[in-house]
Write an enzyme that holds these catalytic residues in place. Structure first.
Site, short mmCIF file in Angstrom:
data_model
loop_
_atom_site.label_atom_id
_atom_site.label_comp_id
_atom_site.label_asym_id
_atom_site.label_seq_id
_atom_site.Cartn_x
_atom_site.Cartn_y
_atom_site.Cartn_z
N GLY A 20 -2.12 27.55 39.65
CA GLY A 20 -2.38 27.81 38.06
C GLY A 20 -2.00 26.67 37.07
N GLY A 21 -1.68 27.04 36.06
CA GLY A 21 -1.14 25.84 34.89
C GLY A 21 -0.02 25.01 35.31
N GLY A 75 -23.42 -6.27 34.04
CA GLY A 75 -22.19 -5.55 33.34
C GLY A 75 -21.08 -5.47 34.28
N ALA A 76 -21.20 -5.32 35.51
CA ALA A 76 -20.01 -5.39 36.13
C ALA A 76 -19.06 -6.63 36.43
CB ALA A 76 -20.41 -4.86 37.80
C1 HXC Z 1 8.02 35.75 39.47
C2 HXC Z 1 7.59 34.98 41.83
C3 HXC Z 1 6.31 34.42 41.42
C4 HXC Z 1 5.84 34.38 39.96
C5 HXC Z 1 6.45 34.29 43.22
N1 HXC Z 1 7.48 34.98 43.25
N2 HXC Z 1 5.52 33.96 42.35
N3 HXC Z 1 8.30 35.83 40.78
N4 HXC Z 1 6.68 34.99 39.00
N5 HXC Z 1 5.04 33.86 39.52
C6 HXC Z 1 8.72 35.39 43.83
C7 HXC Z 1 8.19 36.63 44.77
O1 HXC Z 1 7.98 37.89 44.15
C8 HXC Z 1 9.27 36.74 45.81
O2 HXC Z 1 10.20 37.25 45.29
C9 HXC Z 1 9.41 35.23 46.04
O3 HXC Z 1 9.16 34.53 44.74
C10 HXC Z 1 8.59 34.63 47.12
O4 HXC Z 1 7.34 34.81 46.95
P1 HXC Z 1 6.52 35.14 48.32
O5 HXC Z 1 5.10 35.90 47.66
O6 HXC Z 1 7.20 36.13 49.03
O7 HXC Z 1 6.36 33.81 48.99
P2 HXC Z 1 5.05 33.41 49.91
O8 HXC Z 1 4.48 34.36 50.56
O9 HXC Z 1 5.30 31.93 50.30
O10 HXC Z 1 3.81 33.07 48.65
C11 HXC Z 1 4.19 32.06 47.89
C12 HXC Z 1 3.05 32.15 46.62
C13 HXC Z 1 3.05 33.68 45.89
C14 HXC Z 1 1.58 31.62 47.13
C15 HXC Z 1 3.48 31.29 45.49
O11 HXC Z 1 4.32 34.18 45.77
C16 HXC Z 1 1.95 33.82 44.58
O12 HXC Z 1 0.71 33.74 44.91
N6 HXC Z 1 2.78 33.95 43.78
C17 HXC Z 1 1.93 34.15 42.42
C18 HXC Z 1 1.34 32.80 41.98
C19 HXC Z 1 0.83 32.81 40.62
O13 HXC Z 1 -0.67 33.58 40.69
N7 HXC Z 1 1.34 32.70 39.60
C20 HXC Z 1 1.04 32.63 38.26
C21 HXC Z 1 -0.14 31.56 38.01
S1 HXC Z 1 -0.71 31.56 36.30
P3 HXC Z 1 11.36 38.07 46.37
O14 HXC Z 1 12.30 38.59 45.51
O15 HXC Z 1 10.50 39.03 47.29
O16 HXC Z 1 11.76 36.94 47.01
C22 HXC Z 1 0.49 30.41 35.76
C23 HXC Z 1 0.20 30.31 34.05
C24 HXC Z 1 0.73 28.98 33.76
O17 HXC Z 1 1.09 29.98 36.31
C25 HXC Z 1 -0.28 28.74 32.63
C26 HXC Z 1 0.51 27.57 32.07
C27 HXC Z 1 -0.49 26.74 31.09
#
Ligand code: HXC
Length: 517
Positions: free
Chosen positions: A172-173, A407-408
């Site tokens: 994401g961001g 131009g290049a």
């Molecule tokens: C809180 C999070 C988290 C998040 C992961 N975790 N992402 N906790 N907020 N965004 C935690 C999980 O709950 C888990 O906790 C641990 O991190 C490891 O994650 P897993 O899913 O078990 O690991 P993995 O299978 O390797 O997958 C990694 C991942 C997946 C692909 C990154 O976790 C994922 O899809 N996370 C969400 C990604 C996402 O959509 N983020 C928001 C994007 S929007 P435990 O306690 O079980 O160990 C954004 C907006 C920003 O970022 C905008 C700015 C402009």
């Protein structure tokens, strides 16, 4: 009076817990995937025992947002300053073992604290991204955190070099902070970066794609042009960062790390006389020219697999750090297209920010003709090169090796575009267009009446080259400074760079120009 032992014990215990991150099991999982931990990445970057950590004991009070049972050591990011080759470098390394390296307000605050320190002290920033993005439980607090990180990336831009390593997830961001920095290195395995993942794309648009197609290092390098280097693994990424830093000043007020003990008058390099084929249609690898121009034949190519019709690289000539911008005749005959223009323009801007002289190696038939190019905005993109060269005040040296058409010719930094020195090799052709095209326009009648049209066209082309595109014509009118034997190029440039080391060019004060974006 000595400090009480129980206080020291408490400090040690708290330090150990904070340094352990997400704990042994999670660390073992990372190692099993061939990944280093956040701390190990910084250890790999810095000279041993030079890392001063900031905010080890920081962590959000999790009771406020429904994570009562969660301990968040260091709030999922390790930050501080260490030394690389004797110079301080600020480091930020996200710890995936702590809440997936997700970014909350304290995590963001740690990042911007060390960025502020880097701005005050004038040192580069290196980040390792490995994060699930915005910490979901913190809601708008985490979005605000990202906002402050982006804001700081922008404030630091042009002040200190900023290098991002994408070493894991960058969802994401989260990818916008690296995108606001100067260079992005991505590791080949386990790293991905995207704004909307395959699942979101499918549910919103119905389009099917894989993570490989949109978020892999290969997609970012070869198609999108978002990244600059692909590393084999974490230590490989650190070696690239270290090599890159070896060409960069710590901040915009310093010169790059020139090696001025290097010999001032260099020997001629006869290999350069042999690199360019006699036949103007035969391609050659311009990287061989860059190699032979550079001290110890060493250079660092940037964004090698994006828009390979232009080559950008760092090197040293006679000890002076330079940035090369070179047409690559092996790809698309070295023509400038949208991607090549974007790639070169951003590199020129980087060199100018950090006082790095620019060397242009020209063999360019023109801008690439095509509907896609016109509709894609080649006018706007090509204008970025003109703008970048016209506004750059660092020393600019242009070598016309072969073709410099239309131009290049201007877009590769002619004298009128502000080049301090323009050299041409005897093989140079400087003209409004190539001989074949020009002959078809100028000698239409003669060609239509000729018995052997191809033969006539060849003769007329040879005549045109002599009459209209010879480098001596340009030298005669001072459009270029000199025509030199290729073997003299390295030596001539080394001397000129030394004479321009304290170049100062001032422009009327203004907020900033308006580069066509
Ligand atoms: C809180 C999070 C988290 C998040 C992961 N975790 N992402 N906790 N907020 N965004 C935690 C999980 O709950 C888990 O906790 C641990 O991190 C490891 O994650 P897993 O899913 O078990 O690991 P993995 O299978 O390797 O997958 C990694 C991942 C997946 C692909 C990154 O976790 C994922 O899809 N996370 C969400 C990604 C996402 O959509 N983020 C928001 C994007 S929007 P435990 O306690 O079980 O160990 C954004 C907006 C920003 O970022 C905008 C700015 C402009």
């Amino acid at each position: 009076m000595t400090i009480k032992q129980e206080l020291l014990d408490q400090l040690q215990k708290r330090t150990e817990v904070a340094q352990a991150g997400g704990g042994k099991d999670k660390i073992a999982q990372r190692h099993a995937k061939g990944l280093l931990t956040a701390r190990e990445r910084l250890q790999c970057l810095y000279t041993p025992d030079t890392f001063q950590e900031f905010g080890l004991h920081a962590q959000h009070d999790t009771r406020h947002f429904g994570m009562e049972s969660k301990n968040l050591p260091g709030d999922g990011v390790v930050t501080g300053v260490g030394f690389v080759d004797g110079r301080p470098v600020a480091g930020i390394s996200q710890d995936f073992t702590v809440a997936g390296g997700s970014l909350g307000s304290v995590h963001a605050r740690k990042m911007v604290d060390v960025m502020d320190h880097a701005a005050r002290g004038g040192m580069p920033v290196v980040t390792f991204s490995d994060s699930g993005g915005a910490r979901i439980q913190e809601g708008v607090g985490s979005l605000s955190g990202y906002g402050s990180v982006f804001y700081h990336n922008v404030q630091l831009s042009g002040l200190v070099p900023q290098i991002a390593v994408i070493a894991g997830s960058c969802a994401g961001g989260a990818s916008y902070s690296p995108a606001l920095m100067d260079f992005i290195v991505m590791t080949r395995e386990n790293a991905s970066m995207f704004i909307c993942g395959p699942e979101v794309i499918r549910s919103v648009t119905g389009q099917q794609c894989t993570l490989e197609e949109i978020g892999s290092p290969q997609a970012h390098m070869m198609i999108a042009g978002n990244i600059h280097f692909i590393a084999d693994d974490d230590p490989g990424a650190v070696s690239i960062v270290t090599e890159l830093l070896s060409y960069l000043p710590s901040n915009n007020m310093m010169d790059p790390p020139h090696n001025l003990e290097e010999e001032l008058t260099l020997a001629d390099d006869p290999v350069l006389d042999e690199l360019v084929p006699e036949d103007p249609k035969q391609a050659f690898d311009v990287r061989r020219v860059i190699q032979h121009m550079s001290d110890r034949q060493r250079y660092l190519e940037v964004q090698r697999d994006f828009a390979p019709n232009i080559v950008i690289a760092f090197g040293r000539i006679g000890g002076v750090v330079v940035g090369y911008i070179a047409n690559q005749p092996m790809i698309k005959a070295g023509a400038l297209d949208i991607d090549a223009s974007d790639k070169a323009a951003r590199f020129i801007r980087f060199c100018n920010c950090f006082n790095i002289p620019i060397i242009n190696l020209v063999d360019v038939p023109g801008f690439l003709p095509g509907i896609q190019q016109e509709q894609g905005g080649i006018i706007r993109h090509g204008a970025k090169m003109l703008f970048a060269y016209g506004s750059a005040t660092v020393p600019k040296i242009t070598v016309i090796m072969r073709k410099a058409y239309g131009g290049a010719y201007l877009a590769m930094c002619s004298r009128d575009m502000g080049a301090d020195l323009v050299l041409a090799w005897p093989t140079a052709e400087i003209a409004v267009m190539g001989a074949e095209g020009a002959v078809n326009i100028l000698y239409r009648k003669e060609l239509s009446e000729a018995e052997d049209r191809p033969q006539k066209a060849r003769e007329l082309a040879a005549e045109y080259r002599e009459k209209f595109s010879s480098p001596y014509l340009s030298a005669g009118q001072l459009f270029i400074h000199d025509v030199i034997q290729p073997s003299r190029t390295r030596r001539t440039i080394a001397l000129t760079l030394r004479s321009l080391l304290s170049k100062r060019e001032t422009r009327p004060p203004k907020k900033h120009g308006n580069i066509p974006l």
